[in-house]
Structures are given as C-alpha cells and as structure tokens.
Design a protein around this motif. Structure first.
Motif, PDB file in Angstrom:
ATOM      1  N   GLY A 179       0.088   2.559  -3.372  1.00 44.86           N
ATOM      2  CA  GLY A 179      -1.147   3.291  -3.124  1.00 44.86           C
ATOM      3  C   GLY A 179      -0.948   4.738  -2.739  1.00 44.86           C
ATOM      4  O   GLY A 179      -1.714   5.617  -3.159  1.00 44.86           O
ATOM      5  N   ALA A 198     -13.497   1.464  -4.093  1.00 45.43           N
ATOM      6  CA  ALA A 198     -12.830   2.458  -3.253  1.00 45.43           C
ATOM      7  C   ALA A 198     -12.503   3.701  -4.065  1.00 45.43           C
ATOM      8  O   ALA A 198     -12.207   3.629  -5.257  1.00 45.43           O
ATOM      9  N   ARG A 251      -7.468   2.583  -7.352  1.00 49.10           N
ATOM     10  CA  ARG A 251      -8.305   1.386  -7.225  1.00 49.10           C
ATOM     11  C   ARG A 251      -7.500   0.115  -7.447  1.00 49.10           C
ATOM     12  O   ARG A 251      -7.722  -0.895  -6.751  1.00 49.10           O
ATOM     13  N   ALA A 253       0.825  -1.208   0.000  1.00 50.02           N
ATOM     14  CA  ALA A 253       0.000   0.000   0.000  1.00 50.02           C
ATOM     15  C   ALA A 253       0.859   1.258   0.000  1.00 50.02           C
ATOM     16  O   ALA A 253       0.547   2.248  -0.679  1.00 50.02           O
ATOM     17  N   SER A 301      -5.610  -0.476  -4.350  1.00 50.20           N
ATOM     18  CA  SER A 301      -6.496  -0.980  -3.298  1.00 50.20           C
ATOM     19  C   SER A 301      -6.707  -2.484  -3.445  1.00 50.20           C
ATOM     20  O   SER A 301      -6.632  -3.239  -2.471  1.00 50.20           O
ATOM     21  N   THR A 307      -3.432  -4.335  -2.618  1.00 48.93           N
ATOM     22  CA  THR A 307      -3.190  -4.405  -1.180  1.00 48.93           C
ATOM     23  C   THR A 307      -4.006  -5.519  -0.544  1.00 48.93           C
ATOM     24  O   THR A 307      -3.503  -6.294   0.283  1.00 48.93           O
ATOM     25  N   GLN A 308      -5.273  -5.612  -0.925  1.00 50.23           N
ATOM     26  CA  GLN A 308      -6.129  -6.664  -0.370  1.00 50.23           C
ATOM     27  C   GLN A 308      -5.686  -8.046  -0.823  1.00 50.23           C
ATOM     28  O   GLN A 308      -5.688  -9.001  -0.027  1.00 50.23           O
TER      29      GLN A 308
END
Length: 250
Positions: free
Chosen positions: A28, A130, A216, A24, A219, A222-223
């Motif tokens: 991110g 997101a 996005r 992230a 995001s 990261t997940q």
C-alpha cells in the motif's frame, strides 16, 4: 469464559494487525508515496467546477513526518483497529456459539468473521471506495467521512436484522433456505440505501488510474489479510479454550 474469549479475541486481533501492517507497508505504501509525490509536484489539481484549486504550499510543515506516518503511525493504527475488531468479534462469538447449530468453534468464528467483513468493510467499500492522498476536495472531507461511516452503520444494522430474521426462519425452512432469504433481504435493503445515498466522485481527471487501482487493491488486500488472520487465529484460540473447559467440566 467471557473474559477468556475477550482476551483471546484481542490477542488474535493483535496478531492479525501485525500481518495486516506488513501487507499494507509492502503493497500500500508505494501507491501512497506516488500519490503524495503527484500532489506535491502539482501533477494534477483538485477542481471546484472549472476552477482548479491552488497547489499545496511547499512551506507547509507536516505535523507528523512522512517516515513516521508510514511506519510507526501505520502500525499503531492497524494494531488498534485489529485489537478493537478482535474484541468485538469475541463478544459476537460468545453470543452466537451454540445458536448457529452444532458448529465447531472454528467454523463459527470463520462464519462470523466472513459476515462481519462483508457487512462492515466490503459492502461500504463498494459504495464509497478508499482513495489515496490528493484525491477528494479538502473542504468535503467531513461530509465524505460522515457518509461513509453512516453507510457502515446502516449496513451493520441491516446485517444484524437479517441474521436474526434468518435464524428464526431456519427452524421452518432449513438453514440453507433461511440463509438465502436473509442474504437476499440484506442485499435488497442495502441496495436501496446505496441507491438513495449521494454519489461521491472527486477523482481529478489527471490522476493516474494505475495509482488509484494499486491503492484500492492494496486497501482490500490489507483488510482481507486482517480479517482472515483474525478469523483463523481466534477460531483456534476459542476452540482450544472451549475444549479445555469441557475437559475440566468432565
């Protein structure tokens, strides 16, 4: 044994959280900084109908400095999330192990993680993706948050029912056919729910598409990093613990 699995699940979540934080921060935060820069420079504006909202005042003080938000704040949030998810995964594993056939603990953990990732994150993300800072009306943040978490709750509930339904069908139709029917039932129900729930689209017309796309994808990345690391790590921990217990019992 439950205590052992819970501790190992939380430890796996901690490790996964550290890896997710690294992803992230590297991929991110640049898009977050770009969005904040656009908001502060007035490069775009929120709109209520045809009237643009006033640009944020430069005199407003941040409660938490940006450098703390992007480092310690981000790390704390991701670690807490990872530990919590790891603990919940360990409880689900303790319930599922042995009830999904003669699967190895590693495979059981990976299947549970993949299912939870899909139900808890991926499907809700497709409905309510997101958004970076500067996207969305400040006055609707409460309703948008309620819609998102409401959809997550529905997705999780439908996923649990689909799993129970599929397990009952497995003895009669076979594991693969039962899985296909359960997955089809989940997709049908959640598709109807998604169609009935309100559409939220508050992206300003002037907001750069590349920044939105970068945020996005970061995001999602990261997940994926968190859930994949969690599944692999906890699977190894759980299998080692169960093998040790079997050896001691023998």
């Amino acid at each position: 044994m439950m205590k052992t699995l819970l501790v190992r699940g939380m430890l796996a979540g901690l490790i996964a959280g550290v890896l997710a934080f690294g992803f992230a921060y590297a991929f991110g935060e640049p898009s977050v900084n770009a969005a904040i820069g656009l908001e502060e420079s007035g490069g775009h504006s929120h709109s209520h109908g045809d009237a643009p909202a006033p640009a944020p005042s430069s005199e407003e003080e941040e409660l938490v400095p940006r450098d703390i938000q992007s480092t310690l704040g981000l790390l704390t949030g991701v670690l807490v999330y990872g530990v919590a998810i790891g603990g919940l995964l360990s409880l689900a594993f303790a319930f599922a192990q042995g009830r999904l056939g003669s699967l190895r603990p590693r495979l059981t953990a990976l299947l549970l993680t993949a299912g939870a990732f899909t139900v808890v994150f991926l499907v809700p993300f497709l409905k309510y993706p997101a958004n970076p800072p500067a996207v969305g009306q400040p006055g609707t943040i409460g309703s948008r948050t309620e819609l998102y978490f409401g959809f997550v709750a529905v997705s999780l509930l439908v996923g649990i029912f689909a799993t129970v339904f599929g397990r009952k069908l497995a003895d009669r139709l076979g594991a693969w056919n039962a899985f296909l029917l359960a997955a089809a039932g989940y997709l049908a129900v959640i598709g109807i729910v998604a169609w009935l729930m309100p559409v939220v689209d508050e992206i300003p017309a002037t907001f750069p598409a590349s920044t939105l796309w970068s945020f996005r994808t970061a995001s999602v990345g990261t997940q994926v990093t968190l859930w994949l690391a969690l599944g692999l790590t906890f699977g190894a921990f759980a299998e080692k613990a169960l093998n040790r217990r079997t050896t001691v019992a023998a």
